[in-house]
Design a protein around this motif. Structure first.
Motif, PDB file in Angstrom:
ATOM      1  N   PRO B  61       0.836  -1.206   0.000  1.00 49.20           N
ATOM      2  CA  PRO B  61       0.000   0.000   0.000  1.00 49.20           C
ATOM      3  C   PRO B  61       0.867   1.250   0.000  1.00 49.20           C
ATOM      4  N   ASP B  62       0.462   2.249  -0.783  1.00 54.24           N
ATOM      5  CA  ASP B  62       1.221   3.502  -0.810  1.00 54.24           C
ATOM      6  C   ASP B  62       0.350   4.735  -1.080  1.00 54.24           C
ATOM      7  N   HIS B  63      -0.738   4.567  -1.872  1.00 56.73           N
ATOM      8  CA  HIS B  63      -1.489   5.736  -2.340  1.00 56.73           C
ATOM      9  C   HIS B  63      -2.435   6.358  -1.304  1.00 56.73           C
ATOM     10  N   THR B  64      -3.166   5.495  -0.570  1.00 57.64           N
ATOM     11  CA  THR B  64      -4.350   6.021   0.127  1.00 57.64           C
ATOM     12  C   THR B  64      -4.240   6.025   1.647  1.00 57.64           C
ATOM     13  N   MET B  65      -3.024   6.143   2.168  1.00 54.97           N
ATOM     14  CA  MET B  65      -2.970   6.271   3.628  1.00 54.97           C
ATOM     15  C   MET B  65      -2.163   7.506   4.020  1.00 54.97           C
ATOM     16  N   SER B  66      -2.413   7.903   5.242  1.00 49.97           N
ATOM     17  CA  SER B  66      -1.707   9.050   5.805  1.00 49.97           C
ATOM     18  C   SER B  66      -0.213   8.734   5.924  1.00 49.97           C
ATOM     19  N   THR B  67       0.620   9.775   5.883  1.00 45.95           N
ATOM     20  CA  THR B  67       2.042   9.574   6.162  1.00 45.95           C
ATOM     21  C   THR B  67       2.438  10.242   7.484  1.00 45.95           C
ATOM     22  N   LYS B  68       1.408  10.561   8.266  1.00 48.24           N
ATOM     23  CA  LYS B  68       1.642  11.178   9.572  1.00 48.24           C
ATOM     24  C   LYS B  68       2.405  10.208  10.476  1.00 48.24           C
ATOM     25  N   PRO B  77      -9.417   7.618   6.924  1.00 52.63           N
ATOM     26  CA  PRO B  77     -10.528   6.654   6.818  1.00 52.63           C
ATOM     27  C   PRO B  77     -10.956   6.297   5.391  1.00 52.63           C
ATOM     28  N   PRO B  78     -11.007   7.252   4.427  1.00 55.61           N
ATOM     29  CA  PRO B  78     -11.465   6.837   3.090  1.00 55.61           C
ATOM     30  C   PRO B  78     -10.582   5.749   2.456  1.00 55.61           C
ATOM     31  N   GLY B  79      -9.308   5.701   2.841  1.00 52.23           N
ATOM     32  CA  GLY B  79      -8.408   4.715   2.239  1.00 52.23           C
ATOM     33  C   GLY B  79      -8.481   3.347   2.900  1.00 52.23           C
ATOM     34  N   GLU B  80      -9.059   3.302   4.094  1.00 52.15           N
ATOM     35  CA  GLU B  80      -9.028   2.052   4.859  1.00 52.15           C
ATOM     36  C   GLU B  80      -9.651   0.854   4.119  1.00 52.15           C
ATOM     37  N   PRO B  81     -10.849   1.027   3.504  1.00 53.36           N
ATOM     38  CA  PRO B  81     -11.440  -0.122   2.813  1.00 53.36           C
ATOM     39  C   PRO B  81     -10.531  -0.650   1.687  1.00 53.36           C
ATOM     40  N   LEU B  82      -9.815   0.253   1.021  1.00 56.82           N
ATOM     41  CA  LEU B  82      -8.937  -0.167  -0.081  1.00 56.82           C
ATOM     42  C   LEU B  82      -7.773  -0.995   0.460  1.00 56.82           C
TER      43      LEU B  82
END
Lengths: 205, 465
Positions: B61-68, B77-82
């Motif tokens: 995974p790289d696109h849809t999660m926070s980098t915090k 949250p929007p990336g979690e299902p992916l």
């Protein structure tokens, strides 16, 4: 895949160069779980809407008679940039059936053929003439794109031939599924892989 | 007549000729990421086509999660299902996933070469246009759409038509302050963003041969920004030295056998290209983009172009770009105030990139009004940088030091440049809204981005030293 045979309708003279797939559909719309069919309302949102969310009347997609146009007329390199197939799904959801441009981004071009959207390549001079004819007779002018005969018919009845790969033309006219076609070569694929495992064993983890 | 590197790899992967110029091509590696990976696997399975070669498929995974710092998949949250869907589908078929919080996770185009999954002479695809990056290893790699992804999962092949061949030769040595990023931006500036459409590109010449592998990956990364899906550098001792010992690279006698094969791959002296273009490295200065296409690029010491003196067919696009970017033609670009600096992305987030940026930053502090982020390309790069103390260099200079991911390159993860703000970014696209709605992006090298953060304005890295 959806079949494509012939489309007749209003052509919207967008006439912009380097329309990238980020402009066609923003990436966050593909993260949101709206599904392929739900992307149409977000197509070109960055140019159709102002920052406050209201329609931008200066954008040609918001003007009559172009609102319902199934055909886009564009300049060089339509669909460049990101590989996101969501750009094609968004165009489809927005009611677009075919895009006419001098040439297209390679990945976008391939993605179109996977979804029954026809990218038609014509010289920019021809596209400009189509745009001029559309604007000369707003409300009445119609463009036809005929895949069977590989011609575009202009609002004044001029017939402009275009070229397309015979394989792709056949697949579009008949709505063929790529995977099913490839599966008919299953034996050849397995034979190739078996030979390759001996020739390049380091590839096979 | 001899063969090119591209032809050698292509021809040896043709399973069968499908007629009308199309062939069925074997795909040696499929890389998946969270934007499309889980969805494509699900679609393939639902259609009745489970992965035919799961051992040739790898994901991260790289696109849809926070980098915090301290992030999990729940931080955006929007990336979690992916991410969950990718986890579920890969695990069901035994596909190796370098998951969040694990060793090996990173931007997919950083992960492949780092793990030794990206090998010379192989074909590699991924549902991302910057897959061209892997060409820096002498790999025939290109980005594909979602439907094609499903096709590869199902058959480990692709239906393809052979592109034409373009050779871009860089001759000479890097001038001061110049990097591979500047080389490729300079090339795109000369040829335009569509010159490579329908072509495969080979980067050659003494200027390319001298580049380390990470710089070659940067060079190939931006190939798609001139329209070509694939760009390659012939493998050589530099490549083998980089690859030897990596987790998935061949070992022992198998390594020797592989290298012997790879040595046959470089373009033959009498091979022909459909187009050749040569660049004298003396003319390549540090670059910065000014507009909304990667071809809108100038040397940092030049003035912002004036549409009225530009080519007629580009006038409209240039005017629209300047309006969007809030820039005045004819003024020097150097000194333009900057609000954000982003150092990261599949273009420029490798250890050498972070070192180059840290060398500028060390002992200095960012300008007060600038928000500056450093997003390492992978878990391993982050650890390596921390072992060298680079994180402290950035943190002491007022930069944020974050977790690996795509982050602000494409704003698919809640990490955005705010509307109207100006960013200097080491990523690959300055499209309208790419870094967030209304965001104004200037592409540059890591050292140039670091210089902009320090000065608070677009700056010439050669004057910082």
């Amino acid at each position: 895949m959806d079949k494509f045979t012939k489309v007749t309708g209003v052509a919207v003279p967008m006439m912009r160069q380097n329309v990238d797939t980020d402009l066609i559909i923003r990436i966050e719309r593909l993260v949101d779980n709206v599904g392929r069919e739900g992307l149409g309302p977000f197509c070109f949102e960055q140019i159709r809407f102002k920052p406050d969310g209201s329609e931008d009347p200066d954008c040609i997609f918001n003007q009559e008679p172009y609102r319902e146009a199934p055909i886009i007329l564009a300049a060089d390199n339509f669909g460049c940039g990101s590989s996101r197939e969501g750009a094609v799904w968004a165009l489809k959801g927005f009611g677009i059936k075919t895009v006419i441009a001098p040439y297209f981004g390679d990945i976008f071009n391939n993605n179109c053929f996977q979804n029954g959207i026809l990218p038609v390549a014509l010289p920019i001079e021809e596209i400009q003439l189509l745009a001029d004819e559309m604007k000369a007779s707003p409300g009445n002018a119609r463009v036809t794109v005929d895949l069977e005969n590989c011609v575009v018919v202009s609002p004044t009845g001029r017939t402009i031939p275009f070229q397309i790969d015979a394989r792709r033309q056949h697949a579009m006219l008949n709505g063929l599924d790529d995977i099913a076609q490839t599966m008919s070569h299953k034996g050849e694929i397995e034979a190739w892989q078996s030979t390759d495992k001996t020739a390049r064993p380091w590839v096979w983890l | 007549m001899g063969k090119t590197l591209f032809d050698k790899i292509w021809d040896s992967h043709v399973i069968t000729d499908l007629g009308n110029g199309f062939v069925l091509l074997h795909i040696d590696r499929l890389l998946l990421h969270d934007m499309s990976g889980g969805k494509a696997l699900k679609e393939a399975i639902e259609k009745g086509y489970p992965p035919s070669q799961p051992r040739l498929i790898y994901g991260t995974p790289d696109h849809t999660m926070s980098t915090k710092p301290g992030r999990t998949e729940k931080s955006f949250p929007p990336g979690e299902p992916l991410i969950l869907s990718m986890r579920e589908t890969t695990s069901a078929y035994g596909i190796k996933l370098f998951d969040l919080g694990q060793d090996g996770q990173g931007i997919v185009h950083v992960m492949g070469p780092e793990q030794g999954l990206t090998l010379p002479g192989t074909t590699l695809v991924c549902g991302d246009s910057h897959t061209s990056t892997h060409g820096g290893m002498g790999t025939l790699a290109f980005g594909i759409g979602s439907s094609e992804l499903v096709h590869v999962i199902a058959t480990q092949t692709m239906v393809q038509r052979k592109p034409k061949r373009l050779r871009a030769s860089f001759e000479g040595k890097l001038m001061p302050g110049v990097t591979a990023k500047d080389m490729i931006l300079h090339l795109i500036g000369e040829l335009g963003t569509a010159a490579g459409t329908g072509y495969s590109v080979e980067y050659a010449g003494s200027g390319v041969r001298a580049l380390p592998v990470e710089a070659r990956l940067t060079l190939c990364n931006l190939t798609i920004e001139m329209g070509a899906r694939t760009g390659m550098v012939a493998p050589d001792d530099t490549t083998y030295e980089y690859l030897n010992g990596r987790d998935y690279a061949p070992k022992g006698a198998m390594w020797d056998r592989a290298v012997a094969h790879w040595r046959t791959l470089p373009t033959d002296a009498d091979a022909e290209f459909d187009r050749e273009h040569t660049i004298d490295m003396k003319n390549v200065a540090p670059q910065i983009t000014w507009g909304t296409s990667p071809e809108h690029v100038i040397a940092v010491d030049r003035a912002i172009p004036d549409p009225s003196t530009g080519p007629e067919e580009k006038r409209g696009a240039w005017e629209a770009a300047l309006k969007y970017q809030g820039l005045e033609p004819g003024k020097p670009i150097e000194g333009t105030p900057v609000d954000w600096v982003f150092i990261g992305s599949c273009t420029n987030s490798r250890i050498s990139d972070l070192r180059a940026a840290a060398a500028i930053v060390k002992g200095r502090h960012k300008a007060d009004h600038v928000t500056a982020w450093v997003v390492p390309g992978s878990v391993r790069i982050k650890a390596e940088a921390e072992a060298e103390g680079l994180d402290r260099v950035f943190l002491e200079a007022g930069f944020e030091w974050r977790e690996p991911g795509c982050s602000m390159c494409l704003a698919s993860n809640g990490e955005r440049v705010p509307p109207g703000k100006r960013s200097v970014s080491t990523s690959n696209r300055n499209f309208v809204g790419r870094q967030g709605p209304g965001a104004r992006t200037h592409l540059a090298s890591p050292a140039m981005a670091a210089a902009a953060a320090i000065k608070g304005a677009i700056a010439d890295v050669r004057k910082i030293g």
